[in-house]
Design a protein around this motif. Structure first.
Motif, PDB file in Angstrom:
ATOM      1  N   ARG A  43       0.810  -1.211   0.000  1.00 12.54           N
ATOM      2  CA  ARG A  43       0.000   0.000   0.000  1.00 12.54           C
ATOM      3  C   ARG A  43       0.851   1.272   0.000  1.00 12.54           C
ATOM      4  N   ARG A  44       2.129   1.160   0.276  1.00 11.81           N
ATOM      5  CA  ARG A  44       3.000   2.332   0.279  1.00 11.81           C
ATOM      6  C   ARG A  44       3.239   2.874  -1.120  1.00 11.81           C
ATOM      7  N   TYR A  45       3.046   2.056  -2.111  1.00 13.17           N
ATOM      8  CA  TYR A  45       3.344   2.469  -3.467  1.00 13.17           C
ATOM      9  C   TYR A  45       2.343   3.505  -3.944  1.00 13.17           C
ATOM     10  N   THR A  46       2.865   4.494  -4.624  1.00  8.84           N
ATOM     11  CA  THR A  46       1.995   5.472  -5.259  1.00  8.84           C
ATOM     12  C   THR A  46       2.210   5.362  -6.760  1.00  8.84           C
ATOM     13  N   ILE A  47       1.148   5.577  -7.469  1.00  5.08           N
ATOM     14  CA  ILE A  47       1.196   5.481  -8.923  1.00  5.08           C
ATOM     15  C   ILE A  47       0.871   6.857  -9.480  1.00  5.08           C
ATOM     16  N   LYS A  48       1.678   7.301 -10.426  1.00  8.10           N
ATOM     17  CA  LYS A  48       1.457   8.607 -11.044  1.00  8.10           C
ATOM     18  C   LYS A  48       0.118   8.616 -11.775  1.00  8.10           C
ATOM     19  N   GLU A  49      -0.467   9.803 -11.847  1.00  9.32           N
ATOM     20  CA  GLU A  49      -1.804   9.941 -12.443  1.00  9.32           C
ATOM     21  C   GLU A  49      -1.848   9.452 -13.889  1.00  9.32           C
ATOM     22  N   LYS A  50      -0.807   9.705 -14.668  1.00  7.45           N
ATOM     23  CA  LYS A  50      -0.799   9.263 -16.069  1.00  7.45           C
ATOM     24  C   LYS A  50      -0.790   7.741 -16.168  1.00  7.45           C
ATOM     25  N   SER A  51      -0.091   7.085 -15.247  1.00  6.79           N
ATOM     26  CA  SER A  51      -0.112   5.622 -15.216  1.00  6.79           C
ATOM     27  C   SER A  51      -1.485   5.113 -14.778  1.00  6.79           C
ATOM     28  N   LYS A  52      -2.106   5.838 -13.846  1.00  4.19           N
ATOM     29  CA  LYS A  52      -3.448   5.449 -13.397  1.00  4.19           C
ATOM     30  C   LYS A  52      -4.448   5.502 -14.550  1.00  4.19           C
ATOM     31  N   GLU A  53      -4.317   6.515 -15.415  1.00  2.67           N
ATOM     32  CA  GLU A  53      -5.202   6.601 -16.586  1.00  2.67           C
ATOM     33  C   GLU A  53      -5.094   5.332 -17.427  1.00  2.67           C
ATOM     34  N   VAL A  54      -3.862   4.923 -17.689  1.00  3.34           N
ATOM     35  CA  VAL A  54      -3.624   3.723 -18.489  1.00  3.34           C
ATOM     36  C   VAL A  54      -4.199   2.501 -17.784  1.00  3.34           C
ATOM     37  N   LEU A  55      -3.962   2.377 -16.477  1.00  4.30           N
ATOM     38  CA  LEU A  55      -4.456   1.221 -15.723  1.00  4.30           C
ATOM     39  C   LEU A  55      -5.986   1.171 -15.692  1.00  4.30           C
ATOM     40  N   ARG A  56      -6.621   2.320 -15.547  1.00  5.73           N
ATOM     41  CA  ARG A  56      -8.094   2.351 -15.543  1.00  5.73           C
ATOM     42  C   ARG A  56      -8.656   1.849 -16.876  1.00  5.73           C
ATOM     43  N   VAL A  76       4.331   3.028 -27.345  1.00  7.48           N
ATOM     44  CA  VAL A  76       5.468   2.823 -26.436  1.00  7.48           C
ATOM     45  C   VAL A  76       5.256   3.571 -25.118  1.00  7.48           C
ATOM     46  N   THR A  77       4.585   4.709 -25.159  1.00 13.06           N
ATOM     47  CA  THR A  77       4.289   5.477 -23.945  1.00 13.06           C
ATOM     48  C   THR A  77       3.309   4.731 -23.062  1.00 13.06           C
ATOM     49  N   VAL A  78       2.313   4.115 -23.668  1.00 11.73           N
ATOM     50  CA  VAL A  78       1.352   3.299 -22.901  1.00 11.73           C
ATOM     51  C   VAL A  78       2.104   2.212 -22.155  1.00 11.73           C
ATOM     52  N   ARG A  79       2.989   1.536 -22.845  1.00  9.91           N
ATOM     53  CA  ARG A  79       3.740   0.432 -22.235  1.00  9.91           C
ATOM     54  C   ARG A  79       4.685   0.927 -21.138  1.00  9.91           C
ATOM     55  N   GLN A  80       5.261   2.100 -21.316  1.00  5.61           N
ATOM     56  CA  GLN A  80       6.133   2.680 -20.282  1.00  5.61           C
ATOM     57  C   GLN A  80       5.323   3.032 -19.032  1.00  5.61           C
ATOM     58  N   ARG A  81       4.141   3.578 -19.240  1.00  8.36           N
ATOM     59  CA  ARG A  81       3.290   3.961 -18.106  1.00  8.36           C
ATOM     60  C   ARG A  81       2.750   2.744 -17.364  1.00  8.36           C
ATOM     61  N   ARG A  82       2.733   1.610 -17.998  1.00  2.76           N
ATOM     62  CA  ARG A  82       2.309   0.371 -17.356  1.00  2.76           C
ATOM     63  C   ARG A  82       3.481  -0.267 -16.605  1.00  2.76           C
ATOM     64  N   GLN A  83       4.693  -0.047 -17.071  1.00  8.74           N
ATOM     65  CA  GLN A  83       5.867  -0.716 -16.517  1.00  8.74           C
ATOM     66  C   GLN A  83       6.168  -0.324 -15.069  1.00  8.74           C
ATOM     67  N   ALA A  84       6.084   0.960 -14.744  1.00 10.45           N
ATOM     68  CA  ALA A  84       6.396   1.415 -13.377  1.00 10.45           C
ATOM     69  C   ALA A  84       5.475   0.770 -12.337  1.00 10.45           C
ATOM     70  N   PRO A  85       4.151   0.765 -12.555  1.00 11.06           N
ATOM     71  CA  PRO A  85       3.288   0.084 -11.583  1.00 11.06           C
ATOM     72  C   PRO A  85       3.560  -1.423 -11.506  1.00 11.06           C
ATOM     73  N   MET A  86       3.917  -2.039 -12.642  1.00  8.20           N
ATOM     74  CA  MET A  86       4.229  -3.476 -12.616  1.00  8.20           C
ATOM     75  C   MET A  86       5.408  -3.743 -11.694  1.00  8.20           C
ATOM     76  N   GLN A  96      -1.943 -10.040 -13.550  1.00  4.73           N
ATOM     77  CA  GLN A  96      -1.582  -9.916 -12.144  1.00  4.73           C
ATOM     78  C   GLN A  96      -1.512  -8.437 -11.741  1.00  4.73           C
ATOM     79  N   LEU A  97      -1.005  -7.590 -12.621  1.00  2.00           N
ATOM     80  CA  LEU A  97      -0.957  -6.156 -12.349  1.00  2.00           C
ATOM     81  C   LEU A  97      -2.345  -5.611 -12.076  1.00  2.00           C
ATOM     82  N   ILE A  98      -3.279  -5.909 -12.962  1.00  2.00           N
ATOM     83  CA  ILE A  98      -4.651  -5.425 -12.802  1.00  2.00           C
ATOM     84  C   ILE A  98      -5.241  -5.923 -11.490  1.00  2.00           C
ATOM     85  N   SER A  99      -5.045  -7.187 -11.203  1.00  2.00           N
ATOM     86  CA  SER A  99      -5.557  -7.774  -9.966  1.00  2.00           C
ATOM     87  C   SER A  99      -4.996  -7.067  -8.733  1.00  2.00           C
TER      88      SER A  99
END
Length: 107
Positions: A43-56, A76-86, A96-99
């Protein structure tokens, strides 16, 4: 012996005689403690808003190309924004990321 913690089954095994009730309770308490520590750390992890858009959008069922078109960004930007949360939640797959981001309330 197997112990269920938060819907997940962990198996503790040892050679030798069968465990007594007190040993089973200690093992179960230890697994609960490990789960609590892991959950709290996640729960300590924070996700940047742009990555949250992609995840949503991923959670809504959109594919990477559709997300790129929808947000007006490169694939490539979509994939980069997904990589940090992964990496943050230590996910090994998109499913697993989505879950995990849903489970931990990160989006």
């Amino acid at each position: 012996m197997s112990v269920q913690v938060d819907g997940q089954i962990s198996i503790v095994s040892c050679s030798g005689p069968e465990w007594c009730e007190q040993e089973r309770r200690i093992a179960k308490a230890a697994l609960y403690a490990i789960h609590a520590i892991h959950h709290r750390e996640s729960r300590r992890y924070t996700i940047k808003e742009k990555s949250k858009e992609v995840l949503r959008l991923m959670c809504a069922g959109y594919q990477d190309r559709e997300i790129a078109e929808w947000l007006g960004i490169k694939l490539v930007t979509v994939r980069q924004r997904r990589q940090a949360p992964m990496q943050a939640v230590e996910a090994s797959s998109t499913a697993q990321l989505i879950s995990l981001v849903i489970k931990f309330g990160l989006i």
